[in-house]
Motif scaffolding. Structure first.
Motif, PDB file in Angstrom:
ATOM      1  N   SER A 134       0.832  -1.206   0.000  1.00 19.01           N
ATOM      2  CA  SER A 134       0.000   0.000   0.000  1.00 19.01           C
ATOM      3  C   SER A 134       0.866   1.254   0.000  1.00 19.01           C
ATOM      4  CB  SER A 134      -0.917  -0.015   1.217  1.00 19.01           C
ATOM      5  OG  SER A 134      -1.653   1.166   1.295  1.00 19.01           O
ATOM      6  N   ARG A 189       1.881   6.958  -6.709  1.00 26.44           N
ATOM      7  CA  ARG A 189       0.862   7.970  -7.019  1.00 26.44           C
ATOM      8  C   ARG A 189       1.401   9.368  -6.742  1.00 26.44           C
ATOM      9  NH1 ARG A 189      -2.480   4.254  -4.508  1.00 26.44           N
ATOM     10  NH2 ARG A 189      -2.478   5.469  -2.587  1.00 26.44           N
ATOM     11  N   GLU A 190       2.068   9.537  -5.610  1.00 29.65           N
ATOM     12  CA  GLU A 190       2.638  10.848  -5.259  1.00 29.65           C
ATOM     13  C   GLU A 190       3.693  11.281  -6.275  1.00 29.65           C
ATOM     14  OE1 GLU A 190       1.674  12.890  -2.850  1.00 29.65           O
ATOM     15  OE2 GLU A 190       0.174  11.477  -2.114  1.00 29.65           O
ATOM     16  N   GLN A 203       1.154   4.158  -2.855  1.00 26.99           N
ATOM     17  CA  GLN A 203       0.961   5.570  -2.512  1.00 26.99           C
ATOM     18  C   GLN A 203       2.154   6.398  -2.982  1.00 26.99           C
ATOM     19  OE1 GLN A 203       0.376   6.299   1.646  1.00 26.99           O
ATOM     20  NE2 GLN A 203       0.221   8.504   1.377  1.00 26.99           N
TER      21      GLN A 203
END
Length: 138
Positions: A99, A106-107, A103
């Motif tokens: 996860s 995505r950032e 993340q």
């Protein structure tokens, strides 16, 4: 070795193998159990009789081995539960790590798009490992 002593040793061997003929399979190996398995009465094997000295030593060794195996086989369900618990904890930790990696990707993608919008230059994201997502700008 006399015929009677041979019967006692044969009875002990059957008890150790787990295939008794006259007593229950789950019986604890003892002098009385060997006597009964040999077809004799309880208490016929006595320390005071020198003929039984080697037999008593063999019975004591077999009883110690049986109790050792019982102790360790009794712990198997507890160990299986513990293994299952730690496997579950490991899978939860692995899930958290995945996860967090998602993340981070995505950032990075958002940062690259934001930087591109601010500067007007196309930015390429440097990958530390090969990524197969087609939506990550390069």
């Amino acid at each position: 070795m006399s015929e009677i002593l041979a019967e006692y040793f044969s009875a002990l061997a059957r008890l150790k193998a787990g295939f008794p003929e006259r007593v229950e399979k789950s019986v604890q190996i003892s002098k009385d159990a060997v006597s009964l398995e040999a077809g004799r009465k309880k208490g016929t094997i006595k320390k005071s009789r020198p003929i039984f000295r080697d037999l008593i030593v063999a019975i004591d060794a077999a009883a110690a081995e049986q109790s050792y195996h019982q102790r360790h086989t009794d712990q198997r369900p507890l160990l299986r539960e513990e293994v299952a618990k730690y496997r579950e904890l490991w899978e939860e930790a692995l899930s958290r790590e995945i996860s967090l990696v998602n993340q981070l990707w995505r950032e990075r993608r958002e940062w690259a798009l934001e930087k591109q919008a601010l500067t007007g230059k196309k930015m390429s994201v440097i990958h530390s490992f090969q990524r197969q997502d087609s939506d990550v700008p390069e």
